[in-house]
Design an enzyme around this catalytic site. Structure first.
Site, PDB file in Angstrom:
ATOM      1  CE  LYS A   1      46.727  54.018  25.957  1.00  0.00           C
ATOM      2  NZ  LYS A   1      45.745  54.876  26.626  1.00  0.00           N
TER       3      LYS A   1
ATOM      4  CB  CYS B   1      40.851  51.060  32.278  1.00  0.00           C
ATOM      5  SG  CYS B   1      39.812  52.276  31.462  1.00  0.00           S
TER       6      CYS B   1
ATOM      7  CG  ASP C   1      48.470  46.307  27.047  1.00  0.00           C
ATOM      8  OD1 ASP C   1      48.870  47.154  26.218  1.00  0.00           O
ATOM      9  OD2 ASP C   1      47.565  46.529  27.876  1.00  0.00           O
TER      10      ASP C   1
ATOM     11  CD  GLN D   1      49.968  53.579  29.272  1.00  0.00           C
ATOM     12  OE1 GLN D   1      50.732  54.543  29.277  1.00  0.00           O
ATOM     13  NE2 GLN D   1      48.659  53.713  29.145  1.00  0.00           N
TER      14      GLN D   1
ATOM     15  CG  HIS E   1      43.915  49.092  30.372  1.00  0.00           C
ATOM     16  ND1 HIS E   1      42.762  48.808  29.674  1.00  0.00           N
ATOM     17  CD2 HIS E   1      44.007  50.438  30.407  1.00  0.00           C
ATOM     18  CE1 HIS E   1      42.190  49.948  29.299  1.00  0.00           C
ATOM     19  NE2 HIS E   1      42.923  50.951  29.737  1.00  0.00           N
TER      20      HIS E   1
END
Lengths: 157, 430
Positions: free
Chosen positions: B247, B387, B221, B224, B144
């Site tokens: 999220k 993104c 990261d 997700q 991303h």
């Protein structure tokens, strides 16, 4: 039904059979514009000619990638501006910008004589996320024309 | 907080009681585009919020609102307790050694920027984490922009070199490059736990082992992955892990950076301001110990408390049940989508070892046009490059359409997506 108001047959026709597409030589200015939210892009060239002391849009050629709205808008735009004096073409561009910013509720009736096929984009103005798609090629054309005019001025100075 | 669990049955095999879960999310009752039921398939973008989180925000503002750590009154004590309580919940949720390893940020972008700017500041101050000429930072092509641009900027500021793993045709990291990419010059490897476009789950532990062997740090990261299943920072073995509240059923404006305690102690501050100091004089200041060293100014207090409520909610439902439910949706969706002529799924096409975001292209119909037709039918998806522009370029495409699932989605909603795509093909005469 809302969907049909956006995707009018005129728009789909231009999308499937775009007018004036492809890059042509020679040209006075070339620009590359992109819609950063979706990655749609257009490379656009403008050629001007002097007709009795007035700058006229001689040709607009382009290569582009994008959605039906951005592709159809580029096609309609070239139909509208090629052959017109720059000052008149700019007025059409302003009228189209006003139409796109109207959110489907234009204060006064849009000028049909001025906008012709571009009137079909009135439905797009109800979708904020898609207005940039419709304006991408117009913004590129304005930018390229301003650069071409600057070149011409520079040449004469 | 909610009583009883709408989660998996005792044997852990049965799927979630989705009907009951959906009742927790008021927004799922509304209609869109002139009376169409909302089919929300954009949770990888941001998730919807359950009543429990919304009520926690309201209750905080109605009953406990005050600034934290500095107010010498009862409300201040309550607000501080709620805020620090949320930190404790976040720490337990991800298996942190203790809550001082949890720093609140506004989102993952800020969490990653915090690390990148701290490295930059260390370089300017010649601190222990300073980057030197020839140092390398390794990322991946599937990142991303939030795990890509901060490293570009850091490299520009320090002269370090940015390198990256490329992505194979089937949407996985090309690990054959690992031996060359991760070397003694590598200082940091930054990668997504789970791709926001492809759903690919990356082999973080393998990369961590290689990076640590080369003396490099690893940032993950986890935006997700944390919302969709159990993530334990000790198991991952990474040095930095970022995730975001919005999220995972929490509010916007609140995220988390987890980092190993000894690193936080070494890292110079990112933002300066109130509450992050120990002592201030006109010439210079000293700083509070972590985590407060990295939390300058008044923080998003209610949002942190709301994140705590989201963590409680997800824990009540059960992360294993959520993962299993999403896996079932994938098993239904992947073959149904693959059956559509002209549809190309990006990334892994089998449901195993894969997250529940599915991106795809459709011959002859631009993602913007497809998403418009879906939206007209009440189906909310994302269209564009999500993104992750370099990833799309690497896959040879300009944009894609992404449907992403969460605990409240149903098989009927998958069917609505598939039927919507077929309708779009008819509409555009494809």
């Amino acid at each position: 039904m809302l969907l049909e108001s956006m995707y009018q047959e005129i728009i789909l026709d231009h999308y499937r059979n775009p007018h004036h597409k492809g890059l042509r030589d020679p040209y006075d200015a070339q620009v590359y514009h992109v819609n950063p939210t979706c990655g749609d892009e257009v490379t656009l060239r403008v050629t001007l000619k002097d007709v009795g002391g007035e700058q006229v849009v001689d040709d607009v050629s382009y290569e582009s990638l994008g959605c039906s709205i951005s592709q159809a808008s580029a096609s309609v735009m070239t139909d509208l501006v090629i052959g017109k004096p720059v000052s008149e073409a700019m007025k059409i561009g302003d009228a189209f910008l006003a139409l796109m910013q109207s959110k489907g509720q234009a204060r006064s009736e849009p000028d049909e004589d001025l906008l012709e096929d571009a009137l079909a984009f009135a439905g797009v103005s109800k979708y904020p996320a898609r207005i940039k798609c419709a304006l991408l090629s117009w913004m590129a054309w304005k930018d390229a024309t301003a650069r071409a005019l600057a070149e011409t001025d520079g040449g004469q100075a | 907080m909610s009583t009883g669990s709408p989660g998996a049955a005792a044997n852990g095999k049965q799927s979630l009681d989705v009907g009951r879960i959906r009742k927790d999310f008021p927004i799922l009752d509304r209609t869109v585009r002139g009376g169409r039921p909302l089919v929300y398939l954009d949770s990888a973008n941001t998730s919807q919020k359950p009543r429990q989180v919304i009520d926690t925000l309201t209750e905080f503002y109605e009953r406990h609102n005050a600034n934290i750590h500095r107010a010498t009154h009862e409300l201040g004590e309550e607000a501080t307790e709620a805020y620090e309580g949320a930190r404790l919940k976040a720490a337990r949720f991800i298996g942190a050694a203790d809550e001082t390893e949890v720093i609140f940020t506004k989102n993952v972008s800020e969490a990653i920027n915090l690390v990148a700017y701290s490295f930059g500041n260390a370089t300017a101050l010649s601190g222990p984490l300073a980057l030197r000429d020839g140092d390398e930072i390794v990322i991946t092509e599937m990142e991303h922009h939030s795990n890509l641009v901060p490293w570009q900027l850091l490299c520009e500021r320090t002269g370090a070199r940015l390198r990256w793993f490329s992505v194979t045709e089937d949407g996985r990291l090309d690990l054959s490059q690992a031996g060359e990419l991760i070397n003694p010059r590598t200082r940091l490897v930054a990668l997504a736990h789970q791709s926001n476009v492809l759903g690919t789950i990356n082999p973080v532990q393998d990369i961590v082992a290689r990076a640590h062997a080369a003396g490099a740090l690893v940032l993950v990261d986890a935006a997700q992955s944390v919302p969709h299943g159990r993530v334990d920072v000790a198991d991952l073995g990474a040095d930095f892990v970022g995730f975001t509240g919005h999220k995972m059923c929490g509010p916007t404006g609140i995220g988390v950076l987890w980092a190993r305690r000894e690193l936080l102690a070494e890292m110079p501050p990112f933002l300066g301001g109130g509450e992050m100091i120990e002592s201030v004089r006109m010439e210079r200041s000293t700083f509070a110990p972590p985590p407060h060293k990295f939390e300058a100014g008044t923080m998003p207090i209610a949002q942190a408390v709301g994140l705590g409520a989201a963590i409680d909610y997800l824990t009540d439902v059960g992360l294993d049940g959520i993962r299993e439910h999403e896996h079932e949706l994938l098993r239904h969706a992947l073959p149904a989508l693959a059956e559509i002529e002209g549809l190309r799924i990006l990334g892994p096409t089998a449901p195993e070892n894969r997250g529940s975001a599915i991106s795809f292209t459709l011959d002859g119909i631009h993602p913007h046009d497809l998403s418009q037709v879906l939206d007209d039918r009440g189906v909310a998806v994302r269209a564009g490059h999500h993104c992750a522009w370099p990833l799309h370029r690497a896959l040879g495409i300009q944009a894609s359409t992404r449907a992403s699932f969460y605990l409240y989605n149903t098989h009927a909603e998958v069917d609505a997506l598939v039927e919507g795509i077929r309708h779009a093909k008819r509409f555009f005469g494809g």
